[in-house]
Design an enzyme around this catalytic site. Structure first.
Site, PDB file in Angstrom:
ATOM      1  N   ASP A 163     -14.278   6.755   5.670  1.00  0.00           N
ATOM      2  CA  ASP A 163     -12.722   6.498   5.789  1.00  0.00           C
ATOM      3  C   ASP A 163     -11.710   6.466   4.489  1.00  0.00           C
ATOM      4  O   ASP A 163     -12.569   5.831   3.485  1.00  0.00           O
ATOM      5  CB  ASP A 163     -13.271   4.890   6.116  1.00  0.00           C
ATOM      6  CG  ASP A 163     -12.152   4.082   6.167  1.00  0.00           C
ATOM      7  OD1 ASP A 163     -10.827   4.508   6.085  1.00  0.00           O
ATOM      8  OD2 ASP A 163     -11.492   2.981   7.403  1.00  0.00           O
ATOM      9  N   HIS A 186      -7.728   4.570   1.849  1.00  0.00           N
ATOM     10  CA  HIS A 186      -6.838   4.397   0.721  1.00  0.00           C
ATOM     11  C   HIS A 186      -7.541   5.807  -0.244  1.00  0.00           C
ATOM     12  O   HIS A 186      -6.778   5.720  -1.388  1.00  0.00           O
ATOM     13  CB  HIS A 186      -7.858   3.186  -0.206  1.00  0.00           C
ATOM     14  CG  HIS A 186      -7.101   2.283   1.073  1.00  0.00           C
ATOM     15  ND1 HIS A 186      -6.603   1.663   0.667  1.00  0.00           N
ATOM     16  CD2 HIS A 186      -7.715   1.839   1.885  1.00  0.00           C
ATOM     17  CE1 HIS A 186      -6.189   0.063   1.029  1.00  0.00           C
ATOM     18  NE2 HIS A 186      -7.843   1.012   2.361  1.00  0.00           N
ATOM     19  N   ASN A 230       1.041  -0.910  -0.153  1.00  0.00           N
ATOM     20  CA  ASN A 230       0.203   0.350  -0.046  1.00  0.00           C
ATOM     21  C   ASN A 230       0.339   1.331   0.088  1.00  0.00           C
ATOM     22  O   ASN A 230      -0.208   2.213  -0.052  1.00  0.00           O
ATOM     23  CB  ASN A 230      -0.579   0.015   1.159  1.00  0.00           C
ATOM     24  CG  ASN A 230      -1.726  -0.961   1.225  1.00  0.00           C
ATOM     25  OD1 ASN A 230      -2.560  -1.457   0.287  1.00  0.00           O
ATOM     26  ND2 ASN A 230      -2.162  -1.648   2.400  1.00  0.00           N
ATOM     27  N   LYS A 267      -0.117   4.090   4.774  1.00  0.00           N
ATOM     28  CA  LYS A 267      -0.865   3.613   3.333  1.00  0.00           C
ATOM     29  C   LYS A 267       0.010   4.896   2.473  1.00  0.00           C
ATOM     30  O   LYS A 267       1.534   4.996   1.869  1.00  0.00           O
ATOM     31  CB  LYS A 267      -2.406   3.579   2.784  1.00  0.00           C
ATOM     32  CG  LYS A 267      -2.758   2.712   3.246  1.00  0.00           C
ATOM     33  CD  LYS A 267      -3.971   2.243   3.119  1.00  0.00           C
ATOM     34  CE  LYS A 267      -4.884   0.843   4.164  1.00  0.00           C
ATOM     35  NZ  LYS A 267      -4.974   0.844   5.515  1.00  0.00           N
ATOM     36  N   GLU A 288     -16.520   3.850   3.594  1.00  0.00           N
ATOM     37  CA  GLU A 288     -15.489   4.277   2.260  1.00  0.00           C
ATOM     38  C   GLU A 288     -14.900   5.110   1.833  1.00  0.00           C
ATOM     39  O   GLU A 288     -16.540   4.856   0.999  1.00  0.00           O
ATOM     40  CB  GLU A 288     -14.437   2.983   2.158  1.00  0.00           C
ATOM     41  CG  GLU A 288     -15.010   1.517   3.725  1.00  0.00           C
ATOM     42  CD  GLU A 288     -13.007   0.923   3.019  1.00  0.00           C
ATOM     43  OE1 GLU A 288     -12.112   1.072   2.624  1.00  0.00           O
ATOM     44  OE2 GLU A 288     -13.889  -0.632   3.423  1.00  0.00           O
ATOM     45  N   SER A 303     -11.345  -0.423  -0.632  1.00  0.00           N
ATOM     46  CA  SER A 303     -10.224  -1.451  -0.167  1.00  0.00           C
ATOM     47  C   SER A 303      -9.771  -2.900  -1.126  1.00  0.00           C
ATOM     48  O   SER A 303      -8.759  -3.156  -1.134  1.00  0.00           O
ATOM     49  CB  SER A 303      -9.410  -1.691   1.432  1.00  0.00           C
ATOM     50  OG  SER A 303     -10.708  -2.321   2.015  1.00  0.00           O
ATOM     51  N   HIS A 315     -14.818  -2.002   5.545  1.00  0.00           N
ATOM     52  CA  HIS A 315     -13.921  -2.278   5.790  1.00  0.00           C
ATOM     53  C   HIS A 315     -14.454  -2.875   7.452  1.00  0.00           C
ATOM     54  O   HIS A 315     -15.204  -2.729   7.918  1.00  0.00           O
ATOM     55  CB  HIS A 315     -13.242  -1.613   6.150  1.00  0.00           C
ATOM     56  CG  HIS A 315     -10.888  -2.210   6.334  1.00  0.00           C
ATOM     57  ND1 HIS A 315     -10.805  -2.614   7.771  1.00  0.00           N
ATOM     58  CD2 HIS A 315     -10.490  -2.557   5.937  1.00  0.00           C
ATOM     59  CE1 HIS A 315      -9.486  -2.869   8.195  1.00  0.00           C
ATOM     60  NE2 HIS A 315      -9.242  -3.722   6.430  1.00  0.00           N
TER      61      HIS A 315
END
Length: 639
Positions: free
Chosen positions: A202, A205, A43, A236, A173, A177, A129
């Site tokens: 979230d 990413h 990541n 990440k 998210e 992910s 997640h």
């Protein structure tokens, strides 16, 4: 402790046993077995883990403050780099304040239980997640999962909440992910605001990759003010370790005074905070890295498609290739590693059952030529005789993974209409027994039995079973569901297509065909059946044109009008709503979004009533899915 060994053995035989593995270094390229290997497991999106500026900042903090913080944040573990980093994150994210946790998991575990508790409701995207879902359970609030990236489903569930609900928290998210797709943040924020709900996004990413100077997707969204918490990680794009909540100052104070994962954990090491500060310096100084990474991801997706490799709806640096069966994914991953491409096989419970995949995580260490080579190698590997069927591009299952599948057709369609679907399943190595109402009618004694279809199904399973997967469409699906309820036994492996637990509308059931319409069909079947069937084919094929109606009519009528009439009687009597909670095992529901016979609302109700059901809506499709979505249905049934 024998139960541990038996559990491990189940994981081994199912292709799900995981082990730690030592790698010589981190990053997008590694030296493995004496050769350079492209690493798509990392990541480290912006290739900053070994950036000299980041390392220098980590070294400076290490030398000045030591190897560890030595205490929790509220004792004496808050050091200058912790406070500096929180101020920098708040400014970067455009929020009043920020709070740093030891990891992204710890951040979510600390945030959610401070926003919701007993008497409250957490509405989470189905693919959120694990840390978000675990935190919701930890909060003791009622957890409701809405369909993935579906604002309409979220709105429906928000409207259905009782008025006594104290607090509501919506969780998603921004970049998912495992699928790499993007949440509809503006719509979700609008719904949260309209219903007086909090919203946690979230951005693990997205931070560092999306938005102006890597500020994340929220930086570019209207309605971002409705977001209660902008959560992110340092591990990440920022190449360090930790998680954070960016929020207003009052909420930060609330978290400090009650987040258990913050209060009862030693503060993150100073070097990690220094590294994150160094990474922020790089990200804020150069606006190009994130857009460049996304450009390369677009190039990689195009290269995969050119190789005939199907790519999901990824719009980010995460590019999944769905394989389906766990062991097949592991085997493909191992084959690629032999060709100097390291990409992980992601399996349940990390992803939903039957969706094991290769997850390509792109970084700036991967140059354009690297990505083209990886796509070419993957395409070549998947075309080998031991993996895909050359003609159809389908994954051929290993012999020990092949399943015995019972496939049942629906009302008004002879079983032969499903021959292409049965062939597609057989082409991928499965054994298929295909049947339909006309076959079950004969097995069940026809008009001599009160329940000829039910009895016929029992006879078929007794004679040719057992089956590892039961798949049915329309009337066939209803028969399988009726059997699952009646037998009160495991319903694992049930795939139901175009089905409803109550076919006729009325008695509190708003979906389906009106009872008066069914009675009219019954009368016409006895006098002039062809118009009834022709109209049924037209509606079931919508929005596509009904094709081959005359041939179908001839085949169906050759079995006798009595079979059709008995099928309608069964549909009229099919009402098992009160019993659905007793169905055990997984049920996979497939339904056309444009179904003109069984509205998709029926499938949504069924999903809500069954203890372990998953609904997939086939967008733009009607009732006759097995006729028009052969390849897609065969893949989903086999999974």
């Amino acid at each position: 402790m024998d139960w541990i060994e038996s559990g491990l053995e189940r994981l081994r035989t199912g292709g799900r046993l995981r082990r730690t593995r030592v790698f010589p270094a981190a990053g997008g390229k590694l030296e493995l077995d004496g050769r350079e290997t492209l690493n798509f497991s990392s990541n480290d999106y912006l290739d900053l883990a070994r950036n000299p500026r980041v390392i220098a900042a980590a070294r400076e903090a290490l030398e000045q403050y030591g190897a560890g913080a030595t205490a929790s944040r509220l004792v004496c573990g808050t050091l200058p780099p912790h406070e500096t980093l929180e101020h920098r994150i708040a400014a970067w994210k455009g929020r009043e304040a920020a709070l740093v946790f030891g990891s992204g998991y710890a951040a979510n575990a600390g945030i959610l239980p401070r926003l919701a508790g007993r008497g409250d409701v957490v509405l989470a995207d189905r693919l959120a997640h694990a840390s978000l879902l675990d935190a919701a359970v930890l909060s003791r609030a009622r957890l409701i999962r809405f369909r993935h990236n579906d604002p309409q489903d979220l709105e429906r569930r928000l409207k259905s909440l009782p008025g006594k609900t104290r607090r509501i928290l919506v969780v998603t998210e921004s970049v998912f992910s495992m699928d790499g797709d993007l949440a509809p943040l503006e719509e979700l924020a609008g719904l949260a605001h309209a219903h007086g709900a909090m919203l946690l996004v979230d951005e693990a990413h997205a931070s560092g990759v999306f938005g102006e100077r890597g500020r994340g997707r929220l930086a570019d969204q209207n309605g971002a003010d409705a977001v209660t918490v902008d959560m992110g990680t340092l591990s990440k794009a920022l190449a360090s370790c930790g998680g954070f909540a960016a929020c207003d100052a009052k909420l930060r104070e609330w978290l400090v005074n009650g987040s258990r994962s913050f209060i009862y954990s030693t503060a993150p090491p100073p070097a990690a905070m220094g590294a994150a500060l160094g990474a922020l310096d790089v990200v804020e100084a150069d606006p190009a890295p994130g857009p460049e990474l996304l450009r390369r991801a677009d190039l990689f997706r195009a290269a995969l498609r050119a190789q005939g490799v199907a790519v999901k709806d990824s719009e980010s640096q995460i590019v999944p290739v769905i394989v389906g069966e766990d062991r097949a994914a592991v085997g493909l991953s191992a084959a690629l590693e032999k060709k100097a491409i390291l990409v992980p096989a992601i399996r349940p419970p990390t992803v939903p059952e039957g969706t094991a995949r290769l997850r390509f995580s792109l970084t700036l260490a991967h140059q354009e030529d690297d990505l083209r080579r990886a796509a070419a190698v993957l395409g070549e590997t998947m075309r080998q005789d031991s993996n895909p069927d050359r003609e159809r591009g389908r994954t051929v299952m290993p012999s020990d993974s092949a399943r015995r599948i019972l496939l049942l057709s629906g009302w008004g369609y002879p079983a032969a209409e499903l021959d292409p679907l049965a062939k597609a399943l057989r082409d991928t190595g499965h054994e298929v027994v295909l049947s339909g109402p006309e076959d079950l009618w004969g097995r069940g004694g026809g008009g001599k039995s009160e329940q000829p279809f039910v009895d016929g199904l029992e006879s078929l399973i007794a004679e040719q079973g057992p089956f590892e997967r039961h798949a049915g469409w329309s009337l066939g699906a209803m028969l399988l569901l009726e059997r699952a309820v009646r037998e009160d036994g495991p319903a694992g492996g049930l795939v139901l297509c175009g089905v409803t637990p109550r076919f006729c509308s009325g008695r509190g059931w708003p979906c389906g065909v009106a009872s008066a319409e069914v009675r009219t069909m019954q009368r016409m079947l006895r006098s002039d059946p062809e118009p009834v069937l022709r109209e049924f084919y037209r509606r079931s094929a919508a929005p596509r044109a009904a094709e081959g109606a005359e041939v179908r009519i001839e085949k169906v009528l050759s079995a006798g009008v009595e079979v059709l009439s008995a099928g309608l009687r069964f549909l009229q009597s099919f009402d098992i709503l009160p019993l659905l909670a007793g169905v055990r095992g997984r049920v996979h529901l497939l339904h056309g979004s444009c179904d003109g016979i069984v509205p998709v609302a029926a499938a949504r109700r069924l999903e809500a009533e069954l203890p372990a059901a998953r609904l997939e809506e086939m967008q733009g499709e009607g009732h006759a899915l097995p006729l028009y979505c052969v390849d897609e249905l065969s893949r989903r049934i086999a999974l």
